[in-house]
Scaffold this active site. Sequence first.
Site, mmCIF file in Angstrom:
data_model
loop_
_atom_site.group_PDB
_atom_site.id
_atom_site.type_symbol
_atom_site.label_atom_id
_atom_site.label_comp_id
_atom_site.label_asym_id
_atom_site.label_seq_id
_atom_site.Cartn_x
_atom_site.Cartn_y
_atom_site.Cartn_z
ATOM 1 N N HIS A 71 0.845 -1.201 0.000
ATOM 2 C CA HIS A 71 0.000 0.000 0.000
ATOM 3 C C HIS A 71 0.882 1.254 0.000
ATOM 4 O O HIS A 71 0.594 2.226 -0.702
ATOM 5 C CB HIS A 71 -0.889 0.044 1.257
ATOM 6 C CG HIS A 71 -1.981 -0.984 1.314
ATOM 7 N ND1 HIS A 71 -2.124 -1.859 2.367
ATOM 8 C CD2 HIS A 71 -2.996 -1.257 0.456
ATOM 9 C CE1 HIS A 71 -3.201 -2.621 2.162
ATOM 10 N NE2 HIS A 71 -3.737 -2.285 1.011
ATOM 11 N N LYS B 178 -15.798 -5.959 5.894
ATOM 12 C CA LYS B 178 -14.859 -6.961 6.399
ATOM 13 C C LYS B 178 -14.941 -6.880 7.919
ATOM 14 O O LYS B 178 -15.481 -5.935 8.458
ATOM 15 C CB LYS B 178 -13.442 -6.628 5.941
ATOM 16 C CG LYS B 178 -13.263 -6.688 4.426
ATOM 17 C CD LYS B 178 -11.839 -6.359 4.004
ATOM 18 C CE LYS B 178 -11.632 -6.628 2.524
ATOM 19 N NZ LYS B 178 -10.287 -6.254 2.053
ATOM 20 N N ARG C 28 -2.094 -5.285 -8.168
ATOM 21 C CA ARG C 28 -0.906 -6.100 -7.865
ATOM 22 C C ARG C 28 -0.663 -7.151 -8.930
ATOM 23 O O ARG C 28 0.456 -7.514 -9.230
ATOM 24 C CB ARG C 28 -1.075 -6.820 -6.517
ATOM 25 C CG ARG C 28 -1.061 -5.890 -5.325
ATOM 26 C CD ARG C 28 -1.619 -6.587 -4.111
ATOM 27 N NE ARG C 28 -3.005 -6.972 -4.332
ATOM 28 C CZ ARG C 28 -3.728 -7.709 -3.519
ATOM 29 N NH1 ARG C 28 -3.179 -8.184 -2.410
ATOM 30 N NH2 ARG C 28 -4.985 -7.994 -3.790
ATOM 31 N N SER D 73 -3.223 -7.779 3.195
ATOM 32 C CA SER D 73 -3.389 -7.598 4.639
ATOM 33 C C SER D 73 -3.761 -8.919 5.308
ATOM 34 O O SER D 73 -3.256 -9.237 6.388
ATOM 35 C CB SER D 73 -4.459 -6.538 4.910
ATOM 36 O OG SER D 73 -4.077 -5.324 4.311
HETATM 37 N N1 COA Z 1 -0.268 -3.964 -1.313
HETATM 38 C C1 COA Z 1 -0.705 -4.883 -0.463
HETATM 39 N N2 COA Z 1 -1.971 -5.305 -0.400
HETATM 40 C C2 COA Z 1 -2.812 -4.758 -1.272
HETATM 41 C C3 COA Z 1 -2.436 -3.792 -2.182
HETATM 42 C C4 COA Z 1 -1.091 -3.389 -2.210
HETATM 43 N N3 COA Z 1 -0.638 -2.476 -3.051
HETATM 44 N N4 COA Z 1 -3.508 -3.455 -2.915
HETATM 45 C C5 COA Z 1 -4.528 -4.190 -2.455
HETATM 46 N N5 COA Z 1 -4.101 -4.977 -1.465
HETATM 47 C C6 COA Z 1 -4.871 -5.979 -0.732
HETATM 48 C C7 COA Z 1 -5.281 -5.520 0.609
HETATM 49 O O1 COA Z 1 -4.291 -5.846 1.545
HETATM 50 C C8 COA Z 1 -6.567 -6.279 0.806
HETATM 51 O O2 COA Z 1 -6.245 -7.550 1.262
HETATM 52 P P1 COA Z 1 -7.259 -8.384 2.174
HETATM 53 O O3 COA Z 1 -8.473 -8.633 1.346
HETATM 54 O O4 COA Z 1 -6.444 -9.571 2.437
HETATM 55 O O5 COA Z 1 -7.545 -7.575 3.395
HETATM 56 C C9 COA Z 1 -7.136 -6.406 -0.597
HETATM 57 O O6 COA Z 1 -6.044 -6.238 -1.461
HETATM 58 C C10 COA Z 1 -8.089 -5.329 -0.979
HETATM 59 O O7 COA Z 1 -7.897 -4.284 -0.095
HETATM 60 P P2 COA Z 1 -7.956 -2.748 -0.270
HETATM 61 O O8 COA Z 1 -7.126 -2.231 -1.385
HETATM 62 O O9 COA Z 1 -7.713 -2.189 1.075
HETATM 63 O O10 COA Z 1 -9.384 -2.553 -0.741
HETATM 64 P P3 COA Z 1 -10.653 -3.060 -0.078
HETATM 65 O O11 COA Z 1 -11.225 -4.027 -1.034
HETATM 66 O O12 COA Z 1 -10.477 -3.491 1.312
HETATM 67 O O13 COA Z 1 -11.422 -1.685 -0.038
HETATM 68 C C11 COA Z 1 -13.065 -0.122 -0.612
HETATM 69 C C12 COA Z 1 -12.421 -1.464 -0.885
HETATM 70 C C13 COA Z 1 -13.088 0.232 0.843
HETATM 71 C C14 COA Z 1 -12.302 0.933 -1.359
HETATM 72 C C15 COA Z 1 -14.493 -0.295 -1.154
HETATM 73 O O14 COA Z 1 -15.116 -1.380 -0.517
HETATM 74 C C16 COA Z 1 -15.344 0.931 -0.963
HETATM 75 O O15 COA Z 1 -15.196 1.902 -1.683
HETATM 76 N N6 COA Z 1 -16.219 0.889 0.044
HETATM 77 C C17 COA Z 1 -17.101 1.995 0.339
HETATM 78 C C18 COA Z 1 -18.538 1.687 -0.084
HETATM 79 C C19 COA Z 1 -18.714 1.911 -1.542
HETATM 80 O O16 COA Z 1 -18.602 2.998 -2.069
HETATM 81 N N7 COA Z 1 -19.015 0.821 -2.232
HETATM 82 C C20 COA Z 1 -19.187 0.817 -3.655
HETATM 83 C C21 COA Z 1 -17.875 0.559 -4.327
HETATM 84 S S1 COA Z 1 -18.125 0.110 -5.991
#
Ligand code: COA
Length: 160
Positions: free
Chosen positions: A17, A41, A90, A128
């Site tokens: 990240h 989550k 990624r 994560s």
């Molecule tokens: N390095 C390490 N890990 C990474 C990464 C990177 N560069 N990029 C993504 N990841 C991993 C994260 O660690 C995470 O792993 P996990 O699933 O094991 O916890 C996974 O990829 C995705 O995580 P992240 O990038 O944090 O995104 P997310 O899917 O958790 O978050 C939101 C998504 C919060 C942005 C999205 O749900 C959202 O916008 N929510 C708000 C409600 C909304 O508007 N919804 C409609 C969206 S269409």
Amino acid sequence: MRHCIYPGTFDPITCGHLDVLARAARLFDRVTVAVAENAGKAPLFTAQERVAMIRPNVAQFPHVAVTTFSGLLVEFCMEQKADAIIRGLRALSDFEFEFNMALMNRHLEPQMETLFVMPNEQFSYTSSSLVKQVAKFGGDVAHFVPPNVATALRKAFQAS
Ligand code: COA
């Protein structure tokens, strides 16, 4: 002033990240790291703990702020007068989820663009959840998370 939002659950933030964030910080005048409170989550750390873990790792960037958001991401982006959403890709396996999310966000808010950056390939398999799993069973996560996060993970799993 170009402003982007880098959203995520960040439970916890990883070096992958931070790699994405550093790239965004080079491209934009302002970057807001937006920690999702209700990402669907069951996070190990509270939103405030996740923010507190991120802050010291972005202190070298004066134009990067960290905050929480709840509700729709695009609404938060509009409130913040952001120009774009930054997401990391990624590997190919991220593509479908990210593509759908970007199109849904565009449907909800046509003027909000999503931009993708690729973190360094050494982080292509970092997530994560994997980091938490390794830490839970006493493995070394120093390569994948900053030192303050490694300490927080150790404490969280010692307590449980
Ligand atoms: N390095 C390490 N890990 C990474 C990464 C990177 N560069 N990029 C993504 N990841 C991993 C994260 O660690 C995470 O792993 P996990 O699933 O094991 O916890 C996974 O990829 C995705 O995580 P992240 O990038 O944090 O995104 P997310 O899917 O958790 O978050 C939101 C998504 C919060 C942005 C999205 O749900 C959202 O916008 N929510 C708000 C409600 C909304 O508007 N919804 C409609 C969206 S269409």
